[in-house]
Write an enzyme that holds these catalytic residues in place. Sequence first.
Site, PDB file in Angstrom:
ATOM      1  N   HIS A  62       1.112 -54.856  57.111  1.00  0.00           N
ATOM      2  CA  HIS A  62       2.092 -54.620  58.164  1.00  0.00           C
ATOM      3  C   HIS A  62       2.866 -53.332  57.940  1.00  0.00           C
ATOM      4  O   HIS A  62       3.206 -52.627  58.895  1.00  0.00           O
ATOM      5  CB  HIS A  62       3.067 -55.799  58.224  1.00  0.00           C
ATOM      6  CG  HIS A  62       4.047 -55.720  59.349  1.00  0.00           C
ATOM      7  ND1 HIS A  62       3.701 -55.938  60.659  1.00  0.00           N
ATOM      8  CD2 HIS A  62       5.370 -55.444  59.351  1.00  0.00           C
ATOM      9  CE1 HIS A  62       4.775 -55.800  61.423  1.00  0.00           C
ATOM     10  NE2 HIS A  62       5.794 -55.494  60.657  1.00  0.00           N
ATOM     11  N   HIS A 113       5.654 -58.851  66.773  1.00  0.00           N
ATOM     12  CA  HIS A 113       6.268 -59.871  65.927  1.00  0.00           C
ATOM     13  C   HIS A 113       5.484 -61.165  66.146  1.00  0.00           C
ATOM     14  O   HIS A 113       6.037 -62.198  66.506  1.00  0.00           O
ATOM     15  CB  HIS A 113       7.756 -60.047  66.256  1.00  0.00           C
ATOM     16  CG  HIS A 113       8.625 -60.055  65.041  1.00  0.00           C
ATOM     17  ND1 HIS A 113       9.619 -60.976  64.828  1.00  0.00           N
ATOM     18  CD2 HIS A 113       8.626 -59.268  63.943  1.00  0.00           C
ATOM     19  CE1 HIS A 113      10.218 -60.740  63.673  1.00  0.00           C
ATOM     20  NE2 HIS A 113       9.626 -59.711  63.123  1.00  0.00           N
ATOM     21  N   GLN A 259      12.992 -64.402  59.872  1.00  0.00           N
ATOM     22  CA  GLN A 259      14.311 -63.809  60.021  1.00  0.00           C
ATOM     23  C   GLN A 259      15.145 -64.547  61.071  1.00  0.00           C
ATOM     24  O   GLN A 259      14.609 -65.095  62.026  1.00  0.00           O
ATOM     25  CB  GLN A 259      14.176 -62.337  60.427  1.00  0.00           C
ATOM     26  CG  GLN A 259      13.264 -61.533  59.525  1.00  0.00           C
ATOM     27  CD  GLN A 259      11.835 -61.485  60.006  1.00  0.00           C
ATOM     28  OE1 GLN A 259      11.332 -62.437  60.597  1.00  0.00           O
ATOM     29  NE2 GLN A 259      11.159 -60.384  59.745  1.00  0.00           N
ATOM     30  N   ASP A 519       1.593 -47.559  71.725  1.00  0.00           N
ATOM     31  CA  ASP A 519       0.599 -48.630  71.726  1.00  0.00           C
ATOM     32  C   ASP A 519       0.904 -49.660  70.655  1.00  0.00           C
ATOM     33  O   ASP A 519       1.576 -49.375  69.659  1.00  0.00           O
ATOM     34  CB  ASP A 519      -0.810 -48.072  71.516  1.00  0.00           C
ATOM     35  CG  ASP A 519      -0.960 -47.361  70.177  1.00  0.00           C
ATOM     36  OD1 ASP A 519      -0.936 -48.030  69.132  1.00  0.00           O
ATOM     37  OD2 ASP A 519      -1.122 -46.125  70.183  1.00  0.00           O
TER      38      ASP A 519
END
Length: 766
Positions: A62, A113, A259, A519
């Site tokens: 990530h 996410h 989170q 993108d």
Amino acid sequence: MTETAPAHHPDTIEDAAASADREMPYAELGLTGEEYQRIVDLLGRRPTAAELAMYSVMWSEHCSYKSSKIHLKTFSEKTTEQMRSHLLVGIGQNAGVVDIGDGWAVTFKVESHNHPSYVEPYQGAATGVGGIVRDIISMGARPVAVMDQLRFGAIDHPDTARIVHGVVEGIGGYGNCLGLPNIGGETEFDPCYQGNPLVNALCVGVMRHEDIHLANATGEGNHVVLFGARTGGDGIGGASILASETFDEDGPAKRPSVQVGDPFMEKVLIECCLELFEGELVEAIQDLGAAGISCATSELASNGDSGMHVDLETVLLRDPTLTAGEILMSESQERMMAIVAPDKLDDFLAVTARWEVETAVIGRVTGDGRLTIDHFGERIVDVDPKTVAHEGPTYERPYERPAWLDDVQADSAANLPRPATAEDLRSDLISLVSSPNCASVAWITDQFDRYVQGNTALAQPDDAGVVRVDEETGLGVAIATDANPRFAYLDPYAGAQASLAEAYRNVAVVGGRPRAVTDCLNFGNPERPENMWQLVQAIEGLADGCAELGIPVTGGNVSLYNTTGEDAIHPTPVVGVLGVVEDTARVVPSGWHTEGLNVVLLGVTRDELDGSEWARALHRHLGGRPPLVNLDAERRLAKTLIRYAERGVSHAAHDISRGGLAHALTEACTRFSMGAQIVIDQIGTDAEVDDCAVLFSESGARALVAVQDADMPRARELAEHFSVPLAVIGRTGGEDLVLNTRVGQVRLPVSELAARRDATLPERFA
């Protein structure tokens, strides 16, 4: 405020040098044996526990893009100087920045996410919005709008409602509290997303040219300041680990804490940051997102070609039991890191105090090129920040065209049964427009505030969102985001270009001049050659498409490992296109509200039903080859549509894409509850095309436009000038959508169409 020293002895640099054989839990943190050995080689010793935590999150897929970054260079390599002419900040910073004229600049970016939104949908989606907003703040811009691109599993699956409710409430709860209009996006349902819903979020911000700020730590002796919410145990390893692992059949292989967001804290943080920028009290600001302090410190130091020292015990904590590694890995939200000159520190602290934002000076910029971190006087990190932030592992993953694709492409929708009578056409059309992916998404978008701040000129269900930037001149921007995973599954190169073409077309439809691209590339496990091939093909297709259209990619996001067990999602390259609108008072809505207008079809219709929504919704079929992508035709169509908008020729305009002409007509009629009479025989085609293909084909480079009689000569003149086929196919008015087909007349009350489309999502989720 300083926490008391821990009772246990930390793992220090001296300990690491003296205990080279100590086993470290690198595998549990997502590192391979080869990656761990590389860390040892870089340091000349084993890493400390804190260093291992830092490298593990920063070298995650990530954060490091280790599987994709060699291919992402294609975007820069294919960006010409002419394409850069309006680009003020490109790939490599928190977000790209584009010149839109009159001294105004716009920054925009889309990020994913995904995995956190499966584990905890509300907070996963909410903090996705919060994270992208902070990226925009850090560039020096005021956020002015957000958009979301959502993909869920099968609408009738028992787990889909859990995810849909959580994600929609999270986006609305966070964005509405921030006071940011949500001006558009996408929603799609497909079984391939059952274990991997996609939650992509876009934010756009505005600023003057002179207000642009870059996230670089420079100036030896400058302070490193952490401000915003306190650091807690939520999000330890969060997105940086979750988004770097595949999911198993029962859920994520690793479940770090997702989170937790506080939109009211973020709202205060926005205003606080803007005042700090306005007062010229900061050299740079970096948001704390994935990888938290590990990312902010290493990236700031690396970008600035400097060093940095941090005293970790000065970080304000919500949980005093956190270890040093946990503090470094925590992805707690609503936090920012600033570089502040010593002579401006008092003024900086006065601003944060006025906004009641907790602040701690945690370190200083050095000139030694090292990132060092102490914890209660003990040195626990001593690394070259470039090896953490920008010189991590790079993999040339093997990739190969999947063997199964030949059979899939050979299975054309041409073999599916087609409607043969007017009643069959009517039945297919109603089934299509009330299917999950063509139905109205008002149940979702009505939960989002679209008009807060008073600068929204267009929002869903129109083709692009439009926001006014300058109240005096009416200058604004149009933004559209699109992806076509069905086409990308059949041909990822063409599918990526089709996604780009659709977003480009949607911006032009409302009157915007396309200027830049962001993108979000959502793909499966890159360790599988077939998934990696899909990613490489999509990147090349998008890069080639941008080069042909003359608009640069300014930045974005890659989300990999969207795989559950053996099943990957369909390749989903989300493309956002930003365009400049000279006068937002002249933007064009997607539906007509005046009787007696000519319904004009621009472009050529082909028998292209492979990968269409008609094939999926009515026949559960996905096979064949996607429609031809003709970017030259897209460019000529866009120029025509833009001229129509700027000269007042188009009273309404709507692109033709998902669901074909039938869906476009339905949306244009239901937008303002006005019908139209359409004659199928008048539609321009490239060959003999039957009624089914005319209505449901998803050929590209097409749009519907509503034009007054008096403006038809100009409409024809402009279309001819740009070599765009034009056909007058009907007239607006009445309470019905009437289709005069070759096999008979189809009459559909607009009220019935609206009721059917409006009912689909509420019946499942309300």
